[in-house]
Scaffold this motif. Structure first.
Motif, PDB file in Angstrom:
ATOM      1  N   GLU A 370      -2.944   9.497   1.181  1.00 29.81           N
ATOM      2  CA  GLU A 370      -4.390   9.017   0.860  1.00 29.81           C
ATOM      3  C   GLU A 370      -4.080   7.562   0.060  1.00 29.81           C
ATOM      4  O   GLU A 370      -5.171   7.184  -0.122  1.00 29.81           O
ATOM      5  CB  GLU A 370      -5.198   9.792   0.012  1.00 29.81           C
ATOM      6  N   MET A 371      -2.907   7.479  -0.229  1.00 31.01           N
ATOM      7  CA  MET A 371      -2.659   6.155  -0.920  1.00 31.01           C
ATOM      8  C   MET A 371      -3.112   4.690   0.023  1.00 31.01           C
ATOM      9  O   MET A 371      -3.039   5.011   1.108  1.00 31.01           O
ATOM     10  CB  MET A 371      -1.105   6.161  -1.391  1.00 31.01           C
ATOM     11  N   ASP A 372      -3.245   3.946  -0.758  1.00 31.69           N
ATOM     12  CA  ASP A 372      -3.312   2.594  -0.042  1.00 31.69           C
ATOM     13  C   ASP A 372      -2.046   2.143   0.781  1.00 31.69           C
ATOM     14  O   ASP A 372      -1.099   2.760   0.250  1.00 31.69           O
ATOM     15  CB  ASP A 372      -3.463   1.241  -0.913  1.00 31.69           C
ATOM     16  N   PRO A 373      -2.159   1.587   1.855  1.00 31.98           N
ATOM     17  CA  PRO A 373      -1.062   1.427   2.657  1.00 31.98           C
ATOM     18  C   PRO A 373       0.057   0.717   2.073  1.00 31.98           C
ATOM     19  O   PRO A 373       1.382   1.232   2.305  1.00 31.98           O
ATOM     20  CB  PRO A 373      -1.490   0.350   3.785  1.00 31.98           C
ATOM     21  N   VAL A 374      -0.235  -0.339   1.064  1.00 35.87           N
ATOM     22  CA  VAL A 374       1.043  -0.898   0.473  1.00 35.87           C
ATOM     23  C   VAL A 374       1.838  -0.013  -0.448  1.00 35.87           C
ATOM     24  O   VAL A 374       3.101  -0.049  -0.478  1.00 35.87           O
ATOM     25  CB  VAL A 374       0.665  -2.308  -0.072  1.00 35.87           C
ATOM     26  N   HIS A 375       1.114   0.934  -1.069  1.00 38.49           N
ATOM     27  CA  HIS A 375       1.813   1.818  -2.008  1.00 38.49           C
ATOM     28  C   HIS A 375       2.551   3.040  -1.223  1.00 38.49           C
ATOM     29  O   HIS A 375       3.271   3.510  -1.531  1.00 38.49           O
ATOM     30  CB  HIS A 375       0.754   2.065  -3.107  1.00 38.49           C
ATOM     31  N   ARG A 376       1.570   3.406  -0.098  1.00 44.29           N
ATOM     32  CA  ARG A 376       2.002   4.524   0.583  1.00 44.29           C
ATOM     33  C   ARG A 376       3.392   4.200   0.991  1.00 44.29           C
ATOM     34  O   ARG A 376       4.495   5.110   1.507  1.00 44.29           O
ATOM     35  CB  ARG A 376       1.238   4.827   1.634  1.00 44.29           C
ATOM     36  N   GLU A 377       3.623   2.987   1.505  1.00 45.28           N
ATOM     37  CA  GLU A 377       4.895   2.484   2.211  1.00 45.28           C
ATOM     38  C   GLU A 377       6.047   2.541   1.001  1.00 45.28           C
ATOM     39  O   GLU A 377       7.060   3.006   1.563  1.00 45.28           O
ATOM     40  CB  GLU A 377       4.574   1.143   2.792  1.00 45.28           C
ATOM     41  N   ALA A 378       5.584   1.938  -0.095  1.00 46.40           N
ATOM     42  CA  ALA A 378       6.550   2.062  -1.270  1.00 46.40           C
ATOM     43  C   ALA A 378       7.255   3.583  -1.577  1.00 46.40           C
ATOM     44  O   ALA A 378       8.350   3.953  -1.796  1.00 46.40           O
ATOM     45  CB  ALA A 378       6.174   1.436  -2.445  1.00 46.40           C
ATOM     46  N   HIS A 379       6.027   4.418  -1.139  1.00 52.21           N
ATOM     47  CA  HIS A 379       6.357   5.979  -1.519  1.00 52.21           C
ATOM     48  C   HIS A 379       7.370   6.341  -0.509  1.00 52.21           C
ATOM     49  O   HIS A 379       8.193   7.162  -0.625  1.00 52.21           O
ATOM     50  CB  HIS A 379       5.218   6.604  -1.738  1.00 52.21           C
ATOM     51  N   GLU A 380       7.341   6.059   0.626  1.00 54.79           N
ATOM     52  CA  GLU A 380       7.917   6.439   1.995  1.00 54.79           C
ATOM     53  C   GLU A 380       9.207   5.668   1.847  1.00 54.79           C
ATOM     54  O   GLU A 380      10.233   6.656   2.400  1.00 54.79           O
ATOM     55  CB  GLU A 380       7.246   6.074   3.393  1.00 54.79           C
ATOM     56  N   LEU A 381       9.452   4.667   1.456  1.00 53.42           N
ATOM     57  CA  LEU A 381      10.649   3.964   1.368  1.00 53.42           C
ATOM     58  C   LEU A 381      11.506   4.377   0.077  1.00 53.42           C
ATOM     59  O   LEU A 381      12.494   3.857  -0.145  1.00 53.42           O
ATOM     60  CB  LEU A 381      10.478   2.346   1.413  1.00 53.42           C
ATOM     61  N   ALA A 382      11.074   5.169  -0.748  1.00 57.15           N
ATOM     62  CA  ALA A 382      11.501   5.425  -2.304  1.00 57.15           C
ATOM     63  C   ALA A 382      12.701   6.367  -1.990  1.00 57.15           C
ATOM     64  O   ALA A 382      13.045   6.993  -1.194  1.00 57.15           O
ATOM     65  CB  ALA A 382      10.470   6.344  -3.042  1.00 57.15           C
ATOM     66  N   GLU A 383      13.794   5.821  -2.512  1.00 60.58           N
ATOM     67  CA  GLU A 383      15.133   6.321  -2.368  1.00 60.58           C
ATOM     68  C   GLU A 383      15.340   7.714  -3.327  1.00 60.58           C
ATOM     69  O   GLU A 383      16.283   8.582  -3.186  1.00 60.58           O
ATOM     70  CB  GLU A 383      16.231   5.315  -3.132  1.00 60.58           C
ATOM     71  N   ASP A 384      14.231   7.997  -4.277  1.00 54.69           N
ATOM     72  CA  ASP A 384      14.370   9.207  -5.009  1.00 54.69           C
ATOM     73  C   ASP A 384      13.234   9.537  -5.615  1.00 54.69           C
ATOM     74  O   ASP A 384      12.233   8.768  -5.600  1.00 54.69           O
ATOM     75  CB  ASP A 384      15.481   9.055  -6.243  1.00 54.69           C
ATOM     76  N   ASP A 385      12.982  10.786  -6.359  1.00 52.77           N
ATOM     77  CA  ASP A 385      11.871  11.252  -6.708  1.00 52.77           C
ATOM     78  C   ASP A 385      11.287  10.283  -7.805  1.00 52.77           C
ATOM     79  O   ASP A 385       9.991  10.168  -7.708  1.00 52.77           O
ATOM     80  CB  ASP A 385      12.145  12.707  -7.351  1.00 52.77           C
ATOM     81  N   VAL A 386      12.026   9.516  -8.676  1.00 55.14           N
ATOM     82  CA  VAL A 386      11.570   8.776  -9.504  1.00 55.14           C
ATOM     83  C   VAL A 386      10.834   7.522  -9.119  1.00 55.14           C
ATOM     84  O   VAL A 386       9.640   7.262  -9.425  1.00 55.14           O
ATOM     85  CB  VAL A 386      12.850   8.130 -10.692  1.00 55.14           C
ATOM     86  N   ALA A 387      11.620   6.881  -7.888  1.00 56.13           N
ATOM     87  CA  ALA A 387      10.803   5.907  -7.232  1.00 56.13           C
ATOM     88  C   ALA A 387       9.526   6.371  -6.602  1.00 56.13           C
ATOM     89  O   ALA A 387       8.611   5.326  -6.619  1.00 56.13           O
ATOM     90  CB  ALA A 387      11.714   5.255  -6.237  1.00 56.13           C
TER      91      ALA A 387
END
Length: 417
Positions: A370-387
Motif C-alpha cells: 500500500e506504500m507509495d511506489p518510491v517508498h515501496r521500492e526502498a522497502h523491497e530493496l532493503a537489505e535487512d529489517d532495519v532498512a
C-alpha cells in the motif's frame, strides 16, 4: 572573494558540466531545487502549531518556511553570507518534518526507537540527500536534490549523530545510515570543534526562532486564542515565564524571563486588545514587523561588535545573540505554547493525531504494497529489517496532515488509498 571555496561548491554527485554552465551559479541552483521540490510543496498542508485546516489566517509549515527564508536571506546578506545559501537552508529547514508537526515527530520517534529513532532535522538531511528525486549515484542509489556542500551544511541545524549532542540533549542531525553523506558535508568544518555550526546555519536557526516566536503569537491573537489584555496580568506572565524556562531556557531565572515579557509589552508594540477589525489587524502586522526588526537588528549589531564590519561567512564567525533576546524569544514561544499548544482543544486533536500516525505505521508495516511506489521500492530493496522499517517510517513522514488523515480514514472504512 566571497568567502566560499571550490570545496564549498562541490556536490555529492558530479553533474554534467554543460548543464552546470547553463545555470547562473551553484548556490542559486540549490535554492531553485529546494523551491521546486515536492517535499517543500507538501508543507502547505502540514501543521506549524495548529492544523492548517482550522483557520484561514494561521501559518502552515510552508508559509512558515517562506517567512523564515525572507528573514534569513536579508539577515545573512547583511553579515556577508551568500544570500542563496541562507535562503536554501531556511526553505529546507523543516522539509523533513512529518505530519502534525512536533506531535507527529514525537510519535514517530517512539515508534522508530528500535531502528535509531526519528528526528525532523535528521529527516531533513535524508530528504535532501536521498529521498527527494532529482539525481542518482552511478550505481543507481538516490542522491536526493544533490545540493552543494555549503547549502547542506547551512541546512544542518544539529551537526551531530544521535546520542552525541554536545550538551546532552536529544536533538540530532543524521541517522546512522546517512553518516556517509553527513561526514562528507562536515569535512570542511573546524576539527577543534566538531559540533560547531557554520554561520549560515546559525543565521537560519535564529531566523527560524524569530519567525516562530513572533508569527505564532500573531496567529494566536488573530485567531482569538490569545487575548492581548491577558498578557498584562502578572499571574499569566508568571505561568508563561515558568513554561518558557521549562521548555526553552532552563538556564535562565524565571523572573528574568518574565521581565523579558514585561520589556516587550513596554515597547507598546503588542496591542492591548484585538477584535478583528481592519485597524486591529493592521496593528497586529505592525507588531510583527517591529518585533522581527528588533530581533534581527539587535543580533546583527552584537555580531558586528565582536567580529567587525567585514563580510562574514562559513566558519569565520559565530552569531552573537544577546541574553536579553534569548529570553524574549523564549517567552514569546511560551505564550503560543501556553494558550494554543497546551489548550484542551489542542490536546484532544493531538491524541487523534497520535492515533493516526500509529495506525499508518502499523498498516504500512503489515502491507508494504500500500506504500507509495518510491517508498515501496526502498522497502523491497532493503537489505535487512532495519532498512525495511526505516522505509515505512520514511513513507509516513512524507505525508502531509491532509493526506495522513485521508489515508487513515480510508483504512478505517476499508477503502484503498
Amino acid at each position: 572573494m566571497d568567502g566560499y571555496t571550490a570545496v564549498d561548491r562541490e556536490r555529492w554527485v558530479a553533474e554534467d558540466p554543460a548543464q552546470k554552465r547553463s545555470d547562473r551559479n551553484d548556490f542559486a541552483r540549490d535554492r531553485a531545487r529546494v523551491l521546486h521540490s515536492a517535499a517543500l510543496r507538501r508543507l502547505a498542508a502540514t501543521t506549524q502549531v495548529v492544523q492548517p485546516s482550522s483557520d484561514d489566517f494561521v501559518r502552515n509549515r510552508l508559509t512558515h518556511s517562506l517567512e523564515v527564508a525572507q528573514i534569513g536571506r536579508e539577515f545573512g546578506a547583511a553579515l556577508g553570507c551568500d544570500a542563496d545559501v541562507v535562503d536554501t537552508a531556511c526553505l529546507a529547514h523543516d522539509i523533513g518534518h512529518p505530519p502534525f508537526g512536533h506531535n507527529g515527530e514525537t510519535v514517530l520517534d517512539e515508534l522508530a526507537a528500535a531502528i535509531g529513532g526519528f528526528e525532523g532535522n535528521a529527516q531533513t538531511l535524508r530528504v535532501l540527500t536521498r529521498l527527494e528525486a532529482k539525481r542518482s549515484h552511478a550505481d543507481g542509489r538516490p542522491a536526493g536534490l544533490n545540493l552543494t556542500r555549503a547549502s547542506l551544511d547551512a541546512a544542518t541545524k544539529y551537526p551531530w549523530p544521535r546520542g552525541e549532542h554536545p550538551l546532552g540533549g536529544t536533538k540530532f542531525g543524521a541517522y546512522e545510515d546517512d553518516l556517509e553523506v553527513f561526514s562528507w558535508i562536515r569535512s570542511g568544518s573546524p576539527e577543534d570543534v566538531p559540533a560547531r555550526r557554520c554561520l549560515e546555519a546559525q543565521v537560519m536557526d535564529w531566523s527560524d526562532d524569530v519567525a516562530y516566536c513572533v508569527h505564532d503569537v500573531e496567529d494566536a491573537i488573530a485567531s482569538r486564542r490569545v487575548d492581548p489584555a491577558a498578557l498584562r496580568s502578572r499571574d499569566v506572565q508568571q505561568v508563561v515565564a515558568e513554561l518558557a524556562c521549562d521548555w526553552y531556557v532552563p538556564d535562565l531565572p524565571v523572573e528574568e524571563v518574565r521581565g523579558a515579557l514585561v520589556d516587550i509589552l513596554a515597547t507598546g508594540w503588542v496591542p492591548e486588545r484585538h477584535r478583528g477589525s481592519r485597524t486591529d489587524l493592521a496593528a497586529l502586522k505592525d507588531m510583527t514587523s517591529r518585533l522581527i526588526g528588533h530581533f534581527v537588528r539587535t543580533v546583527e549589531v552584537a555580531t558586528r561588535e565582536r567580529y567587525g564590519t567585514g563580510p562574514l561567512s562559513r566558519y569565520a564567525a559565530d552569531l552573537v545573540v544577546p541574553r536579553s533576546q534569548v529570553a524574549q524569544a523564549a517567552v514569546l514561544k511560551a505564550v503560543a505554547a501556553h494558550f494554543v499548544m497546551l489548550s484542551d482543544e489542542r490536546r484532544t486533536v493531538m491524541e487523534h493525531e497520535r492515533e493516526v500516525i500509529t495506525s499508518l505505521v502499523e498498516r504500512y508495516g503489515a502491507d508494504p504494497g500500500e506504500m507509495d511506489p518510491v517508498h515501496r521500492e526502498a522497502h523491497e530493496l532493503a537489505e535487512d529489517d532495519v532498512a525495511a522499517a526505516r522505509a515505512v517510517i520514511d513513507q509516513v513522514a512524507s505525508l502531509s496532515d491532509a493526506r495522513a488523515l485521508a489515508v487513515f480514514s480510508q483504512h478505517r472504512s476499508g477503502g484503498i488509498p
